[in-house]
Every structure is written in structure tokens, then in C-alpha cells.
Motif scaffolding. Structure first.
Motif, PDB file in Angstrom:
ATOM      1  N   ALA A 112     -11.199  43.563  13.789  1.00  0.00           N
ATOM      2  CA  ALA A 112     -11.233  44.750  14.657  1.00  0.00           C
ATOM      3  C   ALA A 112     -12.546  44.823  15.435  1.00  0.00           C
ATOM      4  N   LYS A 113     -13.647  44.548  14.777  1.00  0.00           N
ATOM      5  CA  LYS A 113     -14.957  44.587  15.442  1.00  0.00           C
ATOM      6  C   LYS A 113     -15.047  43.525  16.534  1.00  0.00           C
ATOM      7  N   ARG A 114     -14.515  42.335  16.249  1.00  0.00           N
ATOM      8  CA  ARG A 114     -14.599  41.260  17.250  1.00  0.00           C
ATOM      9  C   ARG A 114     -13.747  41.585  18.469  1.00  0.00           C
ATOM     10  N   VAL A 115     -12.561  42.155  18.243  1.00  0.00           N
ATOM     11  CA  VAL A 115     -11.733  42.558  19.380  1.00  0.00           C
ATOM     12  C   VAL A 115     -12.431  43.653  20.183  1.00  0.00           C
ATOM     13  N   ALA A 116     -13.070  44.587  19.501  1.00  0.00           N
ATOM     14  CA  ALA A 116     -13.760  45.687  20.181  1.00  0.00           C
ATOM     15  C   ALA A 116     -14.815  45.164  21.152  1.00  0.00           C
ATOM     16  N   GLU A 117     -15.422  44.023  20.843  1.00  0.00           N
ATOM     17  CA  GLU A 117     -16.418  43.434  21.737  1.00  0.00           C
ATOM     18  C   GLU A 117     -15.814  43.058  23.091  1.00  0.00           C
TER      19      GLU A 117
ATOM     20  N   GLY B 280     -14.110  52.037  30.588  1.00  0.00           N
ATOM     21  CA  GLY B 280     -13.177  52.528  31.596  1.00  0.00           C
ATOM     22  C   GLY B 280     -11.762  52.016  31.452  1.00  0.00           C
ATOM     23  N   GLU B 281     -11.523  51.069  30.546  1.00  0.00           N
ATOM     24  CA  GLU B 281     -10.188  50.507  30.382  1.00  0.00           C
ATOM     25  C   GLU B 281      -9.265  51.450  29.610  1.00  0.00           C
TER      26      GLU B 281
ATOM     27  N   LEU C 253      -7.608  49.900  13.508  1.00  0.00           N
ATOM     28  CA  LEU C 253      -8.978  50.042  13.014  1.00  0.00           C
ATOM     29  C   LEU C 253      -9.998  50.114  14.146  1.00  0.00           C
ATOM     30  N   ILE C 254      -9.612  49.661  15.317  1.00  0.00           N
ATOM     31  CA  ILE C 254     -10.565  49.504  16.424  1.00  0.00           C
ATOM     32  C   ILE C 254     -11.278  50.793  16.828  1.00  0.00           C
TER      33      ILE C 254
ATOM     34  N   ASP D 132     -20.750  52.636  21.526  1.00  0.00           N
ATOM     35  CA  ASP D 132     -20.910  53.587  22.632  1.00  0.00           C
ATOM     36  C   ASP D 132     -19.982  53.296  23.802  1.00  0.00           C
ATOM     37  N   LYS D 133     -19.032  52.410  23.623  1.00  0.00           N
ATOM     38  CA  LYS D 133     -18.117  52.095  24.720  1.00  0.00           C
ATOM     39  C   LYS D 133     -17.238  53.294  25.041  1.00  0.00           C
ATOM     40  N   LYS D 134     -16.991  53.494  26.333  1.00  0.00           N
ATOM     41  CA  LYS D 134     -16.110  54.569  26.770  1.00  0.00           C
ATOM     42  C   LYS D 134     -14.822  53.956  27.278  1.00  0.00           C
ATOM     43  N   VAL D 135     -13.834  53.906  26.400  1.00  0.00           N
ATOM     44  CA  VAL D 135     -12.509  53.422  26.777  1.00  0.00           C
ATOM     45  C   VAL D 135     -11.509  54.532  26.499  1.00  0.00           C
TER      46      VAL D 135
END
Length: 217
Positions: A11-16, A21-22, A33-34, A40-43
Motif C-alpha cells: 500500500a505504501k509503495r503504491v501511494a508513492e 490532484g488525481e 489500506l492506501i 501530505d498528498k492531496k488526492v
């Protein structure tokens, strides 16, 4: 069977890979889990049961089972989130308004073709949103264990399960490695565990290319 630490690693690797904005749709299983690992990403997290603006998992004492994801897991809503019916949710998917879909898979072939909704000979509950997301999302990332429950490779030369659509995955992340699919080829771009390259080849049915200087986390 994956440990919780391995599931979190995926989950952490996918989050990268997710970009500010997506609009991101999260499938059943590891993708749920993501939300807890976006930093701090804004998705804008989309749930096909009718929510845009899904937030992280609530503490147990604040869970409200009237507010759940498509995976029937308790969730929170970000400020500004919106609720809508399932038909409008699928209008978003089919209309091409989902930037990235993060899905689980039963199999992925070496060209990126996906099978994630039916196992031959077993009861089929229904397709769900799998085929719509494969067809409608602009990017598809598969988050999955490397082996099935029967210890069979999920990354295969050719699918033996029913495919989910003609669109193909862009990336596969397992507990052991990250693969990208381009020009009908599978490329190993990163090793995530302490597995050796030879050991990885032994548990992978598909052919894949790689740079001799492949990075290992």
C-alpha cells in the motif's frame, strides 16, 4: 497469505505513485489500506458505492458502519467530500473521470492483461466494478500478493482465468517487487524484499526484462 506488514508495504509503495490532484479509485483488499499512507498528498479518493473524498480509517471508537467503502470497511470523509448514488459513481468511471484505479488481481500476464473477477469452476458473485474500472480509468495499478493462496504465481505468461477487459495494467506492485508494463513487455523496476533476482524468477511465471543495476529497497 500475506502478513499485515507485507500488505502495508504494498500500500505504501503504491501511494508513492499517486499524484496530487488525481481522482483515485481504490479496489477491494490491499488498495483499501492506501488512505492511511498518503502523507501530505492531496488526492481525491473515489469509492464506487458513491463517495468522492474518502479519508483515512477512523479509530475503532469512531466507526460508523453507515459510512463504508465499496469493500464494506469503515471510512471517514475529507472536508468537501460528496455523496451520490451508485449510478452517478459509474458515470464518473465510464466517463473517464477516474485518473487511477488501484485494483487487486487473480492473475496479470506479461503484457499487463488483467484477470480479477472470476476463478473457473468457483461460484461467481458478480463482476462488480472491475470491468468498468479497467475500461474507464486512465491508469491501472495492480496491488497484489506475488503468489496465490495455492502458491501459484500471479504474474503469468498467459492468463488462464477470464480476463477483465482489453485494457492493460500500467504497473504491478507485490510484496517482493515492482513491475511496469510497456509495449507488451513486463519490466522489473524495483525489488522490495530481501529476495534475490534468481529467487524472484523462480516464483514468477512471466518473462520480464530488467536493468542489471536494478534497485533493491
Amino acid at each position: 497469505m500475506l502478513s499485515n506488514d507485507q500488505r502495508v508495504k504494498i500500500a505504501k509503495r503504491v501511494a508513492e505513485e499517486l499524484k496530487n490532484g488525481e481522482v483515485i479509485n481504490l479496489g477491494v483488499g490491499i488498495p483499501t489500506l492506501i488512505p492511511d499512507y498518503l502523507s501530505d498528498k492531496k488526492v481525491y479518493l473515489h469509492s464506487e458505492n458513491g463517495l468522492l473524498g474518502m479519508g483515512p480509517t477512523p479509530p475503532e471508537n469512531e466507526q460508523d458502519m453507515d459510512l463504508i467503502s465499496a469493500s464494506k470497511k469503515p471510512i471517514t470523509m475529507e472536508k468537501g467530500a460528496s455523496l451520490f448514488d451508485s449510478s452517478n459513481s459509474f458515470v464518473m468511471i465510464r466517463g473517464g473521470h477516474v485518473d487511477t484505479a488501484v485494483l487487486g488481481a487473480l492473475q496479470v500476464d506479461e503484457t499487463g492483461e488483467i484477470a480479477n473477477w472470476a476463478i473457473p469452476g468457483k461460484t461467481i458473485l458478480g463482476v462488480g466494478g472491475a470491468m468498468d474500472l479497467v475500461a474507464g480509468a486512465k491508469q491501472i495499478i495492480i496491488a497484489s500478493s506475488h503468489l496465490s493462496k495455492n502458491d501459484e504465481p500471479k504474474l503469468v505468461k498467459e492468463l488462464t482465468f477470464p480476463r477483465s477487459g482489453v485494457r492493460k495494467a500500467d504497473m504491478l506492485v507485490t510484496e517482493h517487487a515492482v513491475f511496469k508494463f510497456q509495449n507488451n513487455q513486463c519490466e522489473l523496476i524495483e525489488i522490495l524484499s530481501d529476495i534475490s533476482l534468481e529467487e524472484l524468477k523462480e516464483i514468477t511465471d512471466a518473462n520480464f526484462i530488467y536493468n542489471e543495476k536494478i534497485t533493491q529497497k
